[in-house]
Design a protein around this motif. Structure first.
Motif, short mmCIF file in Angstrom:
data_model
loop_
_atom_site.label_atom_id
_atom_site.label_comp_id
_atom_site.label_asym_id
_atom_site.label_seq_id
_atom_site.Cartn_x
_atom_site.Cartn_y
_atom_site.Cartn_z
N SER A 1 35.08 -21.22 -121.38
CA SER A 1 36.27 -20.37 -121.36
C SER A 1 37.08 -20.53 -122.65
O SER A 1 37.63 -19.55 -123.16
N ASP B 1 32.85 -25.52 -117.85
CA ASP B 1 33.65 -24.31 -117.68
C ASP B 1 34.81 -24.26 -118.67
O ASP B 1 35.13 -23.20 -119.23
N ARG C 1 28.04 -14.14 -110.83
CA ARG C 1 29.41 -14.33 -110.37
C ARG C 1 30.25 -15.01 -111.44
O ARG C 1 31.40 -14.61 -111.68
N TYR C 2 29.68 -16.01 -112.10
CA TYR C 2 30.42 -16.70 -113.16
C TYR C 2 30.67 -15.77 -114.34
O TYR C 2 31.77 -15.75 -114.91
N LYS D 1 33.49 -13.45 -113.66
CA LYS D 1 34.77 -14.15 -113.76
C LYS D 1 35.15 -14.39 -115.22
O LYS D 1 36.31 -14.23 -115.60
N GLU E 1 25.09 -17.19 -111.42
CA GLU E 1 25.31 -16.88 -112.82
C GLU E 1 26.07 -15.56 -112.97
O GLU E 1 27.01 -15.47 -113.77
#
Length: 272
Positions: A219, A215, A175-176, A179, A173
């Motif tokens: 995003s 995703d 890491r996401y 990003k 989580e």
């Protein structure tokens, strides 16, 4: 000691052309016969010749990592294939596990107990990851010292305990979120000095609570909010949150319809 590379075809699109051109000893980690649509996406164990090493140094994708072992290709392949699935809490059947993703391997080795790690490594002596062109070798001699070289686990596959799974999920989580924050900062342009991590974190967990996990959609919403000049979740207008929280349809459907109305489509993800 023999040098091998575990290369993920899903991340490195040049893998199969390289194997065709250089013809190094290599084997797919998926069991045969491999479905045609998975051939290009599968992980491969490749003997690192001088030519393969030279080719890998030109890659800028998270293609995989190096392994050092005294085992032959067949033995190492058989060992690695055992970890394509793992057992996790609250799941009766094994789940697919991308241990060959270099972004997972360091975390995996960290959360495993010393005995689990010894079993997982088997004939592997050293794992070498690559970060921004720098090779980082992990030697596990100290953690394996308590176990005889021929010690074997009675478990046929890796079993992750609840606390280990929690650590995995939290790391994934974070890491996401990092990003997502980087994407938001890139798209903000006029707000390039702002720290978007708090906004990305709040948005991620807000959407997770509504089962919005795709995703592209996450995003897309993040980019929409940044384009509108919102700098925190509380800036998002009520008409948007009302649509996202509507019980008339699943959360993902609500989010997709919102993006279509506001942007004309669900935006494609940009590279990276």
């Amino acid at each position: 000691m023999i040098s091998y590379a575990v290369i993920d075809g899903a991340m490195e699109k040049g893998l199969l052309p390289m194997l065709e051109a250089l013809d190094p000893p290599a084997s797919c980690l998926y069991a045969e016969p491999v479905q045609p649509e998975l051939v290009e996406l599968a992980p491969y164990l490749v003997l690192v010749t001088k030519e393969v090493k030279r080719w890998l140094t030109t890659r800028d994708t998270p293609w995989g990592y190096y392994l050092m072992s005294e085992a032959d290709l067949k033995t190492l392949r058989q060992h690695l294939r055992k970890y394509l699935q793992v057992l996790i809490p609250d799941q009766e059947k094994p789940v697919f596990f991308r241990f060959y993703d270099p972004r997972n391997i360091e975390l995996l080795c960290d959360v495993l107990s010393d005995w689990q790690l010894h079993h997982f490594l088997g004939p592997i002596k050293t794992i070498v990851t690559v970060s921004k062109g720098t090779e980082i070798a992990s030697d596990f001699t100290t953690r394996r010292a308590a176990f005889p070289a021929d010690a074997r686990s009675r478990q046929k596959m890796l079993v992750l305990q609840p606390d280990q799974l929690v650590r995995f999920n939290l790391a994934f989580e974070e890491r996401y979120i990092n990003k997502l924050a980087a994407r938001m900062k890139t798209n903000a342009k006029r707000y390039t000095d702002d720290n978007y991590h708090p906004f990305a974190q709040a948005l991620f967990y807000y959407l997770q609570q509504r089962d919005i996990t795709d995703d592209r959609v996450i995003s897309g919403l993040a980019n929409l909010f940044i384009a509108r000049g919102y700098n925190q979740l509380s800036d998002v207008p009520e008409y948007i949150t009302t649509r996202l929280e509507s019980l008339g349809a699943p959360g993902l459907v609500n989010a997709e319809l919102l993006l279509i109305d506001e942007l004309g489509s669900v935006p494609l993800l940009e590279e990276g």
